[in-house]
Scaffold this motif. Structure first.
Motif, short mmCIF file in Angstrom:
data_model
loop_
_atom_site.label_atom_id
_atom_site.label_comp_id
_atom_site.label_asym_id
_atom_site.label_seq_id
_atom_site.Cartn_x
_atom_site.Cartn_y
_atom_site.Cartn_z
N GLY A 42 47.79 -2.74 13.64
CA GLY A 42 48.75 -2.68 12.55
C GLY A 42 48.05 -2.51 11.21
N ALA A 43 48.83 -2.41 10.14
CA ALA A 43 48.27 -2.14 8.82
C ALA A 43 47.40 -3.29 8.31
N THR A 44 47.77 -4.54 8.59
CA THR A 44 46.94 -5.66 8.16
C THR A 44 45.59 -5.61 8.85
N ASP A 45 45.60 -5.32 10.13
CA ASP A 45 44.37 -5.22 10.92
C ASP A 45 43.49 -4.07 10.42
N VAL A 46 44.12 -2.92 10.14
CA VAL A 46 43.37 -1.75 9.66
C VAL A 46 42.69 -2.07 8.32
N THR A 47 43.41 -2.73 7.42
CA THR A 47 42.85 -3.09 6.12
C THR A 47 41.72 -4.10 6.27
N ALA A 48 41.91 -5.09 7.15
CA ALA A 48 40.87 -6.10 7.38
C ALA A 48 39.59 -5.46 7.91
N ARG A 49 39.72 -4.51 8.80
CA ARG A 49 38.54 -3.87 9.39
C ARG A 49 37.80 -2.99 8.38
N LEU A 50 38.53 -2.38 7.47
CA LEU A 50 37.89 -1.61 6.41
C LEU A 50 37.06 -2.54 5.51
N ILE A 51 37.68 -3.64 5.09
CA ILE A 51 36.98 -4.59 4.22
C ILE A 51 35.79 -5.21 4.96
N ALA A 52 35.96 -5.53 6.23
CA ALA A 52 34.88 -6.12 7.02
C ALA A 52 33.68 -5.17 7.10
N GLN A 53 33.96 -3.91 7.33
CA GLN A 53 32.89 -2.92 7.43
C GLN A 53 32.10 -2.83 6.12
N ARG A 54 32.80 -2.78 5.01
CA ARG A 54 32.12 -2.65 3.72
C ARG A 54 31.41 -3.94 3.31
N LEU A 55 31.99 -5.09 3.63
CA LEU A 55 31.32 -6.36 3.31
C LEU A 55 30.05 -6.54 4.14
N THR A 56 30.07 -6.05 5.37
CA THR A 56 28.86 -6.10 6.20
C THR A 56 27.71 -5.40 5.49
N GLN A 57 28.00 -4.29 4.87
CA GLN A 57 26.97 -3.53 4.16
C GLN A 57 26.53 -4.22 2.88
N SER A 58 27.49 -4.74 2.12
CA SER A 58 27.15 -5.27 0.79
C SER A 58 26.59 -6.69 0.81
N LEU A 59 26.96 -7.47 1.82
CA LEU A 59 26.51 -8.87 1.88
C LEU A 59 25.35 -9.09 2.85
N ASN A 60 24.92 -8.02 3.51
CA ASN A 60 23.77 -8.11 4.41
C ASN A 60 23.99 -9.14 5.51
N THR A 61 25.20 -9.16 6.06
CA THR A 61 25.51 -10.05 7.18
C THR A 61 26.60 -9.40 8.01
#
Length: 323
Positions: A42-61
């Motif tokens: 769903g849309a909430t899940d899609v948005t969460a996965r986008l943010i998770a992907q980008r945070l993985t890159q920016s926070l080095n975790t």
């Protein structure tokens, strides 16, 4: 006519205006989990996965999404409130949470006790119909409901008492028709049954439905914003369709456990702000009928507080109580 205008505002929930320096916070020691209280897809899940992907890159975790559907968001809330207030457990919500709380009798969680991080994106809901029924607009759907009392079925992602369920409850009240409201654990499951011909219509968030409408898989009947959505300029608003007071905004945002330190919250907010400011992310939101927000934690708290108060009033006036 039921007034269903969802305004934007806030709830302070313990965040001070003088946050600790964001740069002092380091999240690389362990993974970050983003809980989604709905089924995948769903849309909430899609948005969460986008943010998770980008945070993985920016926070080095490693930042990952964990779906905890069912129980009117209670499993997700339970995970959040049972987690350490260190920023490593977050809850991606939609506007549905401020509907579910007043709609459920004796709801065990209070969103005002959670820690707001930021509102990620905002946009309208959209009403879509089963393609085979050839609905061209909301009035076609209403006419069908009047000619076929009790046969018009709505799929409600998030289950009974969710914002999508409430939207499906309010439309029949406004239009003077009866519908069968079919609850689902998530909007993706409701969409699957809509595409399969097992339900006739549904309200949903824009990110998933924009592509479905453009592909001709469903009929876009109306959006709930005050103006037409740029992503679907041919789809009228509910107000244009004769439902002047049916203006409802949807949003996605992040909550942290109660008691999360201001410095941790501010660091997370700042990282999300950088993510949604990126041109490719802004372009993606635009294509989905959403816009980036990334407001300050206190401002997002006000959004939640105002929504909770307004939906409580709407639900009381409409006489909707979910046992």
């Amino acid at each position: 006519m039921v007034h269903a205008k969802l305004a934007l505002a806030l709830l302070a929930v313990g965040i001070t205006s003088h946050a600790a320096p964001a740069a002092a916070q380091d999240f690389s020691d362990k993974p970050i989990r983003i809980i989604v209280g709905l089924a995948p897809g769903g849309a909430t899940d899609v948005t969460a996965r986008l943010i998770a992907q980008r945070l993985t890159q920016s926070l080095n975790t490693n930042v990952y999404v964990e779906n905890k559907p069912g129980g009117a968001f209670e499993p997700a809330y339970r995970e959040l409130t049972g987690a350490a207030p260190d920023g490593h457990t977050l809850f991606m919500i939609s506007a549905a949470v401020t509907v579910t709380q007043p709609a459920q009798k004796d709801y065990p969680f209070d969103i005002r006790k959670m820690t707001p991080v930021t509102e990620v994106s905002e946009g309208p809901f959209i009403l879509v119909g089963r393609k085979a029924l050839n609905f061209k607009n909301v009035n076609d759907l209403v006419d069908y409901g009047k000619k076929n009392p009790g046969r018009l079925t709505f799929g409600s992602g998030g289950g009974t008492g969710s914002s999508l369920s409430l939207a499906a409850e309010l439309l029949p009240i406004s239009a003077g028709i009866s519908v069968v409201n079919v609850p689902y654990k998530g909007a993706a499951e409701a969409l699957s049954d809509l595409l399969g011909g097992r339900v006739d219509a549904m309200f949903d968030a824009m990110p998933v439905q924009v592509q479905q409408v453009k592909a001709g898989n469903v009929s876009g009947l109306a959006v709930t914003s005050a103006q037409r959505a740029a992503a679907l300029p041919d789809v009228p608003t509910m107000a244009e369709s004769g439902f002047r007071d049916y203006v409802v905004s949807n949003y996605f945002g992040l909550l942290a456990p109660p008691g999360t330190p201001p410095g941790v919250v501010q660091k997370l907010h700042d990282e999300v702000k950088k993510i949604v400011a990126a041109q490719d992310v802004a372009d993606l939101f635009d294509k989905q009928g959403m816009r980036p927000v990334a407001n300050e934690p206190k401002r997002f708290g006000d959004v939640l507080s105002a929504d909770l108060a307004r939906w409580t009033d709407v639900i009381k006036k409409a006489g909707i109580v979910v046992q």
